[in-house]
Design an enzyme around this catalytic site. Structure first.
Site, PDB file in Angstrom:
ATOM      1  N   ASN A 197       0.851  -1.206   0.000  1.00  9.77           N
ATOM      2  CA  ASN A 197       0.000   0.000   0.000  1.00  9.77           C
ATOM      3  C   ASN A 197       0.878   1.244   0.000  1.00  9.77           C
ATOM      4  OD1 ASN A 197       0.562   0.834   2.835  1.00  9.77           O
ATOM      5  ND2 ASN A 197      -0.329  -1.196   3.228  1.00  9.77           N
ATOM      6  N   ASP A 242      -3.847  -9.635  13.085  1.00  8.71           N
ATOM      7  CA  ASP A 242      -3.950  -8.215  13.429  1.00  8.71           C
ATOM      8  C   ASP A 242      -2.940  -7.958  14.541  1.00  8.71           C
ATOM      9  OD1 ASP A 242      -4.717  -5.705  14.578  1.00  8.71           O
ATOM     10  OD2 ASP A 242      -6.538  -5.861  13.360  1.00  8.71           O
ATOM     11  N   PHE A 248      -3.960   3.144  15.152  1.00  3.05           N
ATOM     12  CA  PHE A 248      -4.328   4.207  14.220  1.00  3.05           C
ATOM     13  C   PHE A 248      -5.502   3.726  13.384  1.00  3.05           C
ATOM     14  CE2 PHE A 248      -1.378   7.814  13.962  1.00  3.05           C
ATOM     15  CZ  PHE A 248      -0.522   7.461  14.989  1.00  3.05           C
TER      16      PHE A 248
HETATM   17  O1  C5P Z   1      -8.485  -2.439  11.019  1.00  2.00           O
HETATM   18  P1  C5P Z   1      -7.555  -1.412  10.501  1.00  2.00           P
HETATM   19  O2  C5P Z   1      -6.504  -1.959   9.584  1.00  2.00           O
HETATM   20  O3  C5P Z   1      -8.210  -0.193   9.933  1.00  2.00           O
HETATM   21  O4  C5P Z   1      -6.801  -0.890  11.823  1.00  2.00           O
HETATM   22  C1  C5P Z   1      -5.709  -0.038  11.793  1.00  2.00           C
HETATM   23  C2  C5P Z   1      -4.871  -0.240  13.028  1.00  2.00           C
HETATM   24  O5  C5P Z   1      -4.618  -1.612  13.217  1.00  2.00           O
HETATM   25  C3  C5P Z   1      -3.503   0.394  12.912  1.00  2.00           C
HETATM   26  O6  C5P Z   1      -3.076   0.715  14.211  1.00  2.00           O
HETATM   27  C4  C5P Z   1      -2.672  -0.722  12.306  1.00  2.00           C
HETATM   28  O7  C5P Z   1      -1.298  -0.569  12.598  1.00  2.00           O
HETATM   29  C5  C5P Z   1      -3.244  -1.928  12.999  1.00  2.00           C
HETATM   30  N1  C5P Z   1      -3.220  -3.196  12.251  1.00  2.00           N
HETATM   31  C6  C5P Z   1      -2.372  -4.191  12.646  1.00  2.00           C
HETATM   32  N2  C5P Z   1      -2.369  -5.397  12.000  1.00  2.00           N
HETATM   33  C7  C5P Z   1      -3.198  -5.608  10.958  1.00  2.00           C
HETATM   34  C8  C5P Z   1      -4.069  -4.606  10.525  1.00  2.00           C
HETATM   35  C9  C5P Z   1      -4.049  -3.392  11.182  1.00  2.00           C
HETATM   36  O8  C5P Z   1      -1.606  -4.008  13.607  1.00  2.00           O
HETATM   37  N3  C5P Z   1      -3.173  -6.769  10.354  1.00  2.00           N
END
Ligand code: C5P
Length: 440
Positions: free
Chosen positions: A244, A342, A360
């Site tokens: 991304n 996540d 974030f």
């Molecule tokens: O659910 P979303 O991707 O919008 O959430 C964003 C937050 O979750 C950010 O803090 C990002 O660093 C974290 N994140 C993560 N691992 C993932 C997806 C998102 O730590 N696989």
């Protein structure tokens, strides 16, 4: 007689001018002081004399202008400079002169004169926002403030990215009012936003182990902070990948801000084109799985975890060992993607050794509702939400605007500004919330 004239009439004011581009504004200040009846003695540094001719100040003040400690000794000696002065004001005051004053240097007419001064001294800083925010400058100002110097808050000015940030010399009218406040001995004029008597060890006191003079920029002192930043890169085959547009700028700015506030920082970053901030440990990773592994390896003793990375939600179920070829797939290619772990939620849900966890949320719509839902589902302590709609904020931009939520709702709105300045404010907010949470 106006209030200004009453306060300044017959007062002897030393006006120190240093080499900031704002030196031209000191002409207006000089005029205002003279108009109000003050007697003004101007002292210029070499740098200031390159920006505005000493003759200009001579014409305005009606006195010879001192610039060279040796050459001008016959006009006015450096010790005599502030003798009998009611007040000295350094406007504009550069980071360089501020650093010299903090160190008691006497290498030019102004610093030597001020070292001998017995009167109140006002400092009106004027410099680039990053120079102003640098812990060295902040610490210098704080020490000077602790010694009784009157430090004015700089004004806001335009940044290259079109937002406003502090660093401009306060307007001449404001400086005059500030001076009058001191001369009238009324309520102490507003200092630089911190009270030097609070929490700061006195400049003379020896430091105890673990104490720091970096306050107020020391909100992170003694903390171990782990930050993820940048994108992840999910391989499809040996040459292709899914990623991304995250630039990593926000995470890197946060790492730098946390380090500047005294924290020990581990920055775990996906591939970005940014240099490592000094004084931090950087771990480079590519995929979400690698990032999770690096995070887990760094969590021991971690006080605050900040998930700033734009982690890919999915990865290819199977990474092809050879280049995926048209020959084999013809007009359609199907790749099965599986969910990535996540990372921030894994940390937020730890049963043992869970750090204060901050996430974030980059949103295109319904920011508040989405951020609050993520805060709850990932078990975060704080979430910083920004809108990504293109334009000059969010991904790849130098600027950002954040809405920070905790479990009770909106905690702070940090308006559009450079990511550096924003990161400083966010770091202070996170560390303060962390310390408050620990107290409860
Ligand atoms: O659910 P979303 O991707 O919008 O959430 C964003 C937050 O979750 C950010 O803090 C990002 O660093 C974290 N994140 C993560 N691992 C993932 C997806 C998102 O730590 N696989």
């Amino acid at each position: 007689m106006s209030a200004q004239t009453a306060a300044l009439k017959g007062r002897k004011i030393v006006l120190g001018v240093t080499g900031s581009i704002a030196a031209y504004k000191a002409c207006a200040l000089c005029r205002l002081l003279i108009k109000a009846g003050a007697e003004v003695q101007v002292v210029m540094t070499e740098g200031a004399a390159k920006l505005v001719a000493p003759h200009t100040f001579m014409a305005l003040s009606g006195h010879p202008v001192a610039t060279d400690i040796f050459k001008d000794a016959d006009k006015i000696g450096h010790i005599a400079l502030s003798r009998g002065a009611d007040l000295a004001v350094v406007a504009p005051a550069t980071a360089n002169t501020i650093a010299k004053l903090r160190n008691g240097m006497a290498d030019n007419m102004l610093t030597a004169g001020l070292l001998a001064a017995q009167c109140p001294v006002v400092i009106a800083p004027a410099m680039n926002v990053n120079m102003y925010r640098n812990p060295a400058t902040q610490e210098n100002l704080q020490v000077l403030s602790g010694r009784g110097f009157y430090i004015m808050k700089p004004g806001e000015g335009d940044l290259a990215c079109g937002v406003r940030a502090e660093g401009r010399m306060p307007e001449p009218e404001e400086i005059v009012s500030f001076i009058i406040g001191i001369l009238q001995g009324g309520a102490a004029p507003e200092r630089i936003g911190y009270d030097p008597r609070e929490a700061l060890p006195s400049p003379q006191a020896p430091l105890e182990i673990g104490q720091t003079r970096l306050l107020p920029g020391a909100s992170g002192a003694g903390l171990k902070v782990v930050i993820t930043a940048g994108p992840t890169v999910e391989a499809l085959d040996p040459v292709r990948f899914l990623t991304n547009r995250s630039s990593g700028k926000m995470g890197f700015a946060l790492a730098e801000a946390a380090r500047a506030r005294g924290a020990k920082v581990t920055l775990i970053s996906g591939p970005v084109a940014l240099p490592s901030p000094a004084g931090i440990t950087r771990v480079d990773v590519r995929s979400a799985l690698e990032m999770l592994q690096a995070v887990e390896n760094s969590l021991d003793g971690c006080d605050v975890f900040i998930g700033c990375a734009a982690v890919a939600d999915y990865r290819a179920d199977h990474i092809a060992s050879e280049k995926i070829s048209k020959r084999d797939h013809g007009d359609e290619l199907t790749i099965k993607f599986v969910r990535n772990p996540d990372i921030v939620a894994t940390v937020g849900k730890l049963e043992h050794g869970r750090p204060f966890t901050v996430g974030f949320a980059a949103e295109t719509e319904n920011g508040e509702a989405h951020a609050k839902a993520k805060l709850a589902s990932k078990n975060l302590d704080l979430i910083a939400m920004n809108y990504v709609k293109g334009g000059d904020q969010g991904f790849q931009s130098d600027c950002n605007e954040l809405f920070v939520y905790d479990r009770d709702g909106l905690e702070a709105h940090l308006p559009l500004q450079s990511k550096q300045v924003l990161a400083g404010e966010l770091a202070d907010l996170i560390f303060t919330k962390y310390r408050n949470a620990k107290k409860d």
